[in-house]
Design a protein around this motif. Structure first.
Motif, PDB file in Angstrom:
ATOM      1  N   GLU A 154      31.121  82.224  29.298  1.00 41.57           N
ATOM      2  CA  GLU A 154      31.855  81.134  30.303  1.00 41.57           C
ATOM      3  C   GLU A 154      32.885  81.876  31.211  1.00 41.57           C
ATOM      4  O   GLU A 154      33.287  81.545  32.313  1.00 41.57           O
ATOM      5  CB  GLU A 154      32.627  79.726  29.828  1.00 41.57           C
ATOM      6  CG  GLU A 154      33.481  80.495  28.712  1.00 41.57           C
ATOM      7  CD  GLU A 154      33.241  80.946  27.573  1.00 41.57           C
ATOM      8  OE1 GLU A 154      32.049  81.088  27.175  1.00 41.57           O
ATOM      9  OE2 GLU A 154      34.109  80.916  26.403  1.00 41.57           O
ATOM     10  N   HIS A 155      33.093  82.959  30.659  1.00 44.37           N
ATOM     11  CA  HIS A 155      34.019  84.174  31.368  1.00 44.37           C
ATOM     12  C   HIS A 155      33.202  85.071  32.030  1.00 44.37           C
ATOM     13  O   HIS A 155      33.496  85.483  33.157  1.00 44.37           O
ATOM     14  CB  HIS A 155      35.057  84.867  30.443  1.00 44.37           C
ATOM     15  CG  HIS A 155      36.244  83.669  29.775  1.00 44.37           C
ATOM     16  ND1 HIS A 155      36.606  82.873  30.640  1.00 44.37           N
ATOM     17  CD2 HIS A 155      36.188  83.475  28.373  1.00 44.37           C
ATOM     18  CE1 HIS A 155      37.486  81.870  29.894  1.00 44.37           C
ATOM     19  NE2 HIS A 155      37.175  82.260  28.510  1.00 44.37           N
ATOM     20  N   LYS A 158      27.695  89.060  30.654  1.00 44.29           N
ATOM     21  CA  LYS A 158      27.190  90.075  29.943  1.00 44.29           C
ATOM     22  C   LYS A 158      28.276  90.508  28.799  1.00 44.29           C
ATOM     23  O   LYS A 158      29.484  90.110  29.055  1.00 44.29           O
ATOM     24  CB  LYS A 158      26.571  91.167  30.677  1.00 44.29           C
ATOM     25  CG  LYS A 158      25.644  91.110  31.621  1.00 44.29           C
ATOM     26  CD  LYS A 158      25.075  92.454  32.092  1.00 44.29           C
ATOM     27  CE  LYS A 158      23.533  92.275  32.175  1.00 44.29           C
ATOM     28  NZ  LYS A 158      23.046  93.606  32.798  1.00 44.29           N
ATOM     29  N   PRO A 159      27.749  90.995  27.918  1.00 44.75           N
ATOM     30  CA  PRO A 159      28.642  91.368  26.773  1.00 44.75           C
ATOM     31  C   PRO A 159      29.465  92.539  26.995  1.00 44.75           C
ATOM     32  O   PRO A 159      29.025  93.235  27.759  1.00 44.75           O
ATOM     33  CB  PRO A 159      27.611  91.931  25.706  1.00 44.75           C
ATOM     34  CG  PRO A 159      26.416  91.118  25.913  1.00 44.75           C
ATOM     35  CD  PRO A 159      26.230  90.727  27.383  1.00 44.75           C
ATOM     36  N   TYR A 160      30.759  92.735  26.619  1.00 46.52           N
ATOM     37  CA  TYR A 160      31.537  93.562  26.935  1.00 46.52           C
ATOM     38  C   TYR A 160      32.324  94.114  25.590  1.00 46.52           C
ATOM     39  O   TYR A 160      32.201  93.372  24.382  1.00 46.52           O
ATOM     40  CB  TYR A 160      32.714  93.490  28.014  1.00 46.52           C
ATOM     41  CG  TYR A 160      33.328  92.139  27.818  1.00 46.52           C
ATOM     42  CD1 TYR A 160      32.792  90.594  27.989  1.00 46.52           C
ATOM     43  CD2 TYR A 160      34.873  92.282  27.011  1.00 46.52           C
ATOM     44  CE1 TYR A 160      33.638  89.854  27.685  1.00 46.52           C
ATOM     45  CE2 TYR A 160      35.499  91.195  26.737  1.00 46.52           C
ATOM     46  CZ  TYR A 160      34.781  89.719  27.224  1.00 46.52           C
ATOM     47  OH  TYR A 160      35.832  88.745  26.660  1.00 46.52           O
ATOM     48  N   PHE A 161      33.070  95.024  25.472  1.00 47.57           N
ATOM     49  CA  PHE A 161      33.855  95.455  24.358  1.00 47.57           C
ATOM     50  C   PHE A 161      35.418  95.391  24.554  1.00 47.57           C
ATOM     51  O   PHE A 161      35.704  95.329  25.609  1.00 47.57           O
ATOM     52  CB  PHE A 161      33.857  97.044  24.094  1.00 47.57           C
ATOM     53  CG  PHE A 161      32.334  97.375  23.599  1.00 47.57           C
ATOM     54  CD1 PHE A 161      31.274  97.703  24.204  1.00 47.57           C
ATOM     55  CD2 PHE A 161      32.308  97.127  22.151  1.00 47.57           C
ATOM     56  CE1 PHE A 161      30.087  98.048  23.704  1.00 47.57           C
ATOM     57  CE2 PHE A 161      31.085  97.339  21.624  1.00 47.57           C
ATOM     58  CZ  PHE A 161      29.987  97.775  22.376  1.00 47.57           C
ATOM     59  N   ILE A 209      24.448  84.647  20.520  1.00 48.79           N
ATOM     60  CA  ILE A 209      25.127  83.382  20.884  1.00 48.79           C
ATOM     61  C   ILE A 209      26.557  83.500  21.285  1.00 48.79           C
ATOM     62  O   ILE A 209      26.883  82.918  22.391  1.00 48.79           O
ATOM     63  CB  ILE A 209      25.371  82.320  19.598  1.00 48.79           C
ATOM     64  CG1 ILE A 209      23.908  81.871  19.037  1.00 48.79           C
ATOM     65  CG2 ILE A 209      26.099  81.038  19.956  1.00 48.79           C
ATOM     66  CD1 ILE A 209      23.698  81.254  17.964  1.00 48.79           C
ATOM     67  N   ARG A 210      27.467  84.022  20.659  1.00 47.35           N
ATOM     68  CA  ARG A 210      28.798  84.266  21.085  1.00 47.35           C
ATOM     69  C   ARG A 210      29.223  85.513  20.272  1.00 47.35           C
ATOM     70  O   ARG A 210      29.308  85.573  19.019  1.00 47.35           O
ATOM     71  CB  ARG A 210      29.617  83.096  20.710  1.00 47.35           C
ATOM     72  CG  ARG A 210      30.985  83.020  21.444  1.00 47.35           C
ATOM     73  CD  ARG A 210      31.731  81.844  21.217  1.00 47.35           C
ATOM     74  NE  ARG A 210      32.670  81.797  21.963  1.00 47.35           N
ATOM     75  CZ  ARG A 210      32.913  81.575  23.181  1.00 47.35           C
ATOM     76  NH1 ARG A 210      31.810  81.278  23.980  1.00 47.35           N
ATOM     77  NH2 ARG A 210      33.804  81.699  23.979  1.00 47.35           N
TER      78      ARG A 210
END
Lengths: 155, 252, 136
Positions: free
Chosen positions: B16-17, B20-23, B100-101
């Motif tokens: 929602e933000h 893509k995945p980030y660290f 998923i999250r």
């Protein structure tokens, strides 16, 4: 964990955990054919795995000494003169047991390679056409075996 | 003198933000007896309450806290920070599963694979209750004991390159479970299970990389289970080739 | 079997698998090396086939093949094949000890014993083959 088909919006024929446990004695992945006598054909995968396995043992136990004798020892001149004399080797190979041994020595490592390479094509090189790759790999091994038979019969 | 700290690089996925995945990087206090799970709990309690992750028993028996720690599948409750201190630690969700999250993955495929191998005692002739239990001496338990220790942590699926490529692959834990039941002397379902696991997306897809057994926290050795299943399936096939007509009695 | 569960009603991220996964970690590289040794087994088979083919064509062809074996680059190739095949042997024996389970009266034969048996088979078979190949 169980979601009934209507809740999850899935297909009507989907089973919940409860259904699976209740009907476990009746559910089959492949239905057994009815009748008293059942013709059981061996699985093709089982057969090629057996060849791969046999090839693995032949390559592990028999191939090293052949490479060492022919490729290294003879080539470096460490063997007595008569070791690879034409008459002696032909006489050895004339024996049907030797021919059977040599057939296994040539054919089984080929099937071992074919099996590993077939999976490497898909798993390591990422190439999709699995059936084509399998046919090409095992086909090559079969051709090699056939050639070995022809050559051995001519000696 | 400041208390020792350690840096954790934790993977985040908040669609929602950011799509893509980030660290995110966090600095956590370091003590010799801390595990990665302790660090994650500290982050959630003190630094960033939005972090999502699974855990439960914190002692290596429930199988909930599997994640990638420095690119290897580990149980975070059993991985000590002192293994990496003072370098930083990278924590990512378990590989080969949809995310998923944050560090939570979708395990529904795994759950489905488990149930497809029929992990229960199958009998063709049931004893009546009056006949008593199915007795099993300790030597017979030993035959399958090792393969019954699976805690369903999915580390083996994260380590398996075949599963990474072929999501259809039944996978190490499920196949080891099938083998566990095939070895159980109380079970009579070998033929049924053979039809399920001796298929292209079952045992035959395994190439014995062996990483599944390396990462297993319970020494189940699923790789050995699968190869022995191949031997069993091949032997059965060869026998049926020598005796091509199997006689089956239909019980109505 | 395909998934029969309904897809989750929230976005999931499915990471892509790297095409060169087999180069990424030590264990995967060793696995790739192990699989590649099977190519050298196939090369040996082809070489053996050529040897037998030369043998079948008569003395001249056979002597020509033997002469070819002594070329430096062929010796180098043989050395490479030998190295690869021996690596195959080592890995194959290690794999076999993990699969074979032999029970004797309730106790299991330890893996060391099985490994020793395999090495004994290698040495015994090599001695036998060498004897027939060179002196018989």
């Amino acid at each position: 964990m169980a979601t009934t088909p209507d809740e999850a919006g899935g297909r009507e024929d989907e089973l919940s955990w409860g259904d699976v446990l209740d009907q476990s004695d009746r559910l089959e992945v492949r239905p057994r054919p009815r009748g008293r006598l059942v013709l059981q054909l061996p699985s093709l995968e089982a057969l090629v795995w057996a060849l791969f396995s046999a090839g693995g043992f032949v390559t592990a136990i028999l191939v090293p000494v052949h490479v060492a004798v022919l490729g290294i020892a003879f080539a470096a001149g460490w063997l007595p003169r008569s070791a690879l004399a034409y008459e002696r080797i032909v006489h050895l190979v004339h024996n049907p047991l030797t021919k059977l041994y040599l057939l296994a020595l040539v054919a089984l490592p080929l099937f071992h390679w074919a099996h590993r390479f077939r999976f490497a094509i898909h798993h390591q090189f990422g190439i999709g056409w699995k059936r084509l790759a399998a046919t090409a790999c095992y086909g090559t091994a079969v051709i090699g075996t056939a050639l070995a038979v022809v050559v051995l019969l001519r000696i | 003198m400041a208390d020792p700290t350690m840096t954790l690089k934790v993977a985040r996925y908040r669609p929602e933000h950011r799509p893509k995945p980030y660290f995110d990087e966090y600095e956590v206090p370091y003590r010799e007896d801390m595990v990665v799970l302790d660090a994650l709990n500290y982050i959630k309690d003190e630094l960033d309450g939005s972090l999502a992750y699974r855990w439960s028993c914190r002692m290596g028996v429930c199988g909930s806290c599997g994640m990638m720690v420095n690119y290897k599948p580990r149980l975070t409750c059993s991985t000590f920070l002192r293994e990496f201190y003072p370098k930083h630690v990278v924590v990512e969700p378990l590989e080969n599963f949809p995310i998923i999250r944050d560090l939570v993955i979708d395990m529904s495929d795994f759950m489905e694979k488990l149930r497809t191998v029929k992990p229960w005692i199958i009998r063709t002739d049931e004893h009546s209750v009056d006949e008593g239990e199915y007795l099993q001496p300790p030597e017979q338990v030993d035959r399958y004991k090792q393969f019954s220790m699976c805690i369903n942590c999915m580390l083996c699926y994260a380590a398996c390159p075949v599963y990474a490529k072929d999501q259809e692959f039944i996978g190490p834990a499920a196949l080891a479970l099938a083998y566990r039941y095939n070895l159980d002397t109380r079970d009579q379902g070998q033929d049924e299970r053979q039809q399920i696991v001796a298929v292209d997306w079952g045992i035959w897809d395994c190439t014995f990389v062996g990483e599944c057994s390396v990462v297993c926290p319970k020494d189940v050795d699923p790789a050995a289970a699968i190869q022995r299943s191949k031997v069993a399936a091949t032997t059965k096939s060869m026998m049926s080739m020598l005796l091509p007509f199997g006689v089956e009695r239909e019980e109505d | 079997m395909k998934r029969t569960e309904a897809p989750p009603r929230y976005p999931v991220y499915v990471p892509k698998v790297s095409r060169i996964w087999w180069l990424r970690t030590g264990p995967f590289r060793r696995f790739a090396a192990r699989e590649i040794t099977s190519m050298f087994a196939a090369i040996f088979s082809v070489g053996m086939l050529l040897f037998l083919f030369a043998l079948s064509r008569g003395r001249a062809a056979y002597d020509g093949f033997l002469h070819w074996l002594k070329l430096p680059w062929v010796i180098a190739l043989s050395a490479v094949i030998l190295g690869a095949v021996l690596y195959h042997t080592a890995t194959w024996f290690r794999l076999t000890t993990r699969i074979i389970v032999i029970r004797l009266g309730g106790r299991t034969v330890p893996t060391v014993v099985i490994a020793a048996g395999l090495v004994a088979a290698l040495l015994g078979a090599s001695a036998l083959v060498a004897y027939f190949h060179i002196w018989f």
